[in-house]
Structures are given as C-alpha cells and as structure tokens.
Scaffold this active site. Structure first.
Site, PDB file in Angstrom:
ATOM      1  N   LYS A   1       0.847  -1.188   0.000  1.00  0.00           N
ATOM      2  CA  LYS A   1       0.000   0.000   0.000  1.00  0.00           C
ATOM      3  C   LYS A   1       0.884   1.240   0.000  1.00  0.00           C
ATOM      4  O   LYS A   1       1.787   1.377   0.845  1.00  0.00           O
ATOM      5  CB  LYS A   1      -0.846  -0.007   1.277  1.00  0.00           C
ATOM      6  CG  LYS A   1      -2.324   0.146   1.049  1.00  0.00           C
ATOM      7  CD  LYS A   1      -3.041   0.016   2.377  1.00  0.00           C
ATOM      8  CE  LYS A   1      -4.467   0.410   2.290  1.00  0.00           C
ATOM      9  NZ  LYS A   1      -5.092   0.463   3.602  1.00  0.00           N
TER      10      LYS A   1
HETATM   11  O1  G3P Z   1      -9.207   1.266   4.571  1.00  0.00           O
HETATM   12  C1  G3P Z   1      -9.054   2.540   5.071  1.00  0.00           C
HETATM   13  C2  G3P Z   1      -9.575   2.657   6.434  1.00  0.00           C
HETATM   14  O2  G3P Z   1      -8.796   1.917   7.309  1.00  0.00           O
HETATM   15  C3  G3P Z   1      -9.800   4.015   6.910  1.00  0.00           C
HETATM   16  O3  G3P Z   1     -10.949   3.960   7.639  1.00  0.00           O
HETATM   17  O4  G3P Z   1     -12.622   4.670   9.261  1.00  0.00           O
HETATM   18  O5  G3P Z   1     -10.196   5.286   9.568  1.00  0.00           O
HETATM   19  O6  G3P Z   1     -11.562   6.371   7.792  1.00  0.00           O
HETATM   20  P1  G3P Z   1     -11.348   5.148   8.616  1.00  0.00           P
END
Ligand code: G3P
Length: 218
Positions: free
Chosen positions: A84
């Site tokens: 990534k």
């Molecule tokens: O896959 C990306 C994710 O981990 C981010 O999620 O909820 O931290 O915006 P969030």
C-alpha cells in the site's frame, strides 16, 4: 465482487474467512498500532497465513526511495502481500517502478478521480477511495467511488476499485450499487451485515413451533 476486512486483528480475519465470505484484508499503520505488535513483519506474516487472498500492507515512508526500499522488503514477507502506497507524486513514482518489478500496489488515501486515474496509469493493482473520510468533511464519498468505476470502465483500466473507509452497512449497499470491485470493511460492519431482526424472530418462532410438536428428529 469481493469483501475484504479492514483490520490487522488475526482473530477477526480468521472468523471472517471461516464464514467463507472474506477473501482479503487491508491494513494500515493505525490499524496495526491497535494490535500492539512488536514486529510489523511477524504480524503481517500471521495475517497473510490466515487470509486466502490479497493482504494490503502499507509503507511507512514519504519519499519514493524510502517507499521502494520498504515495498521490496514487504513484498518478500508473503506471496499474497500487496504493497500500500499513498496517492502522492512520490507514491506514483514508486508504484510505476514496483509495477515493472512485478510487485502489486494498492494506492491508498485516494480522495479524487484525478488521483485514481493517475494510480491506474501508474499501474496500481488497486486504488482505494476513502468514503467515510470524505463524508466526514461534508463531501459525498460514495459518489467518488461511482465516478471512478464509471471512468475506469470508459478506458478499460484494469485497476480494481477498492471502496475503503466504510463505516456502516448502508455504505456497503451503496458501494455495491456503484459497482465497486472490492469493499473493505471493519469486522463490526461485516457482523452488522449478517443481522436482521426478522431473521432472529423467525428462528425463535420456528424453533418454538418445532419443540411444541414433541417429535423426534429422525
Ligand atoms: O481502509 C481505510 C480505512 O482503514 C480508513 O478507515 O474509518 O479510519 O476512515 P477510517
């Protein structure tokens, strides 16, 4: 389409895989930090062992050279690793180099169609639009997923659109409607997807009617 879990928790991944619905995993440094690991490599190898498909593992460098060094190491940790890399100019340069080396990349932290198109041109295997984080700032995160899917179809780009930053089952439904190739979600959202109150009350009624028969099973 495929469902991935957005977690670095091995138990959650094993549980989703056992259901037969989770084929891959996405992690990031924040998710890894929650697991209190002492070795990134060891945690990633554990995750890769229980996951049948791709596991996205993020580099922790900002410049191309640093990203390339880490990406090459990460790619050796397991066969099902996808590296990534952030959606930046440095990330694009790293991605195009890694593509030539046969290392698959998920371009993450994507917040615009332009970033997604550049990721596809650089040869990313996946691009990850962050839905919830756009919603957080008053934008329509899912509309971005729809736009990227449509535009990738216009040009027959092979890069898979991986809807990320998914916060609830409605996000999943919308991502399905827009044709996201992969949806990565927290374990909690996967659990919520399995539930419906009418299923629970239906089971209760079937079981109580069955018991009232006093019949043997065979
Ligand atoms: O896959 C990306 C994710 O981990 C981010 O999620 O909820 O931290 O915006 P969030």
């Amino acid at each position: 389409m495929r469902i991935f879990l957005d977690t670095a928790n091995v138990e959650e991944i094993a549980s989703g895989v056992k259901m037969g619905v989770v084929s891959g995993v996405t992690t990031n440094p924040s998710l890894v930090s929650k697991e209190g690991c002492t070795s990134y490599k060891e945690l990633v190898q554990k995750i890769c062992k229980v996951t049948p498909g791709d596991v996205s593992v993020e580099v922790i460098e900002e410049d191309t050279r640093g990203m390339l060094t880490q990406a090459r190491q990460i790619a050796r940790w397991a066969d099902n690793v996808v590296v990534k890399v952030p959606s930046t100019a440095a990330g694009l340069e790293a991605t195009s180099n890694l593509k030539q080396e046969g290392i698959r990349v998920n371009m993450t932290l994507c917040f615009s169609v332009n970033q997604a198109v550049l990721a596809a041109l650089a040869g990313a295997a996946y691009v990850s639009p962050f839905v919830g984080r756009l919603d957080d700032i008053g934008e329509d995160g899912m509309a971005l997923v729809g736009d990227i899917v449509d535009i990738f179809n216009n040009y027959a780009f092979e890069t898979r659109v991986l809807a990320a930053s998914i916060r609830h089952p409605q996000h999943v439904l919308q991502a399905l409607r827009y044709g996201a190739h992969v949806i990565t979600m927290p374990y909690k959202v996967l659990t919520q997807m399995t539930k419906h109150p009418l299923t629970d009350t239906g089971i209760e009624r079937f079981l109580s009617d069955w018991r009232s028969t006093g019949s043997a099973f065979s």
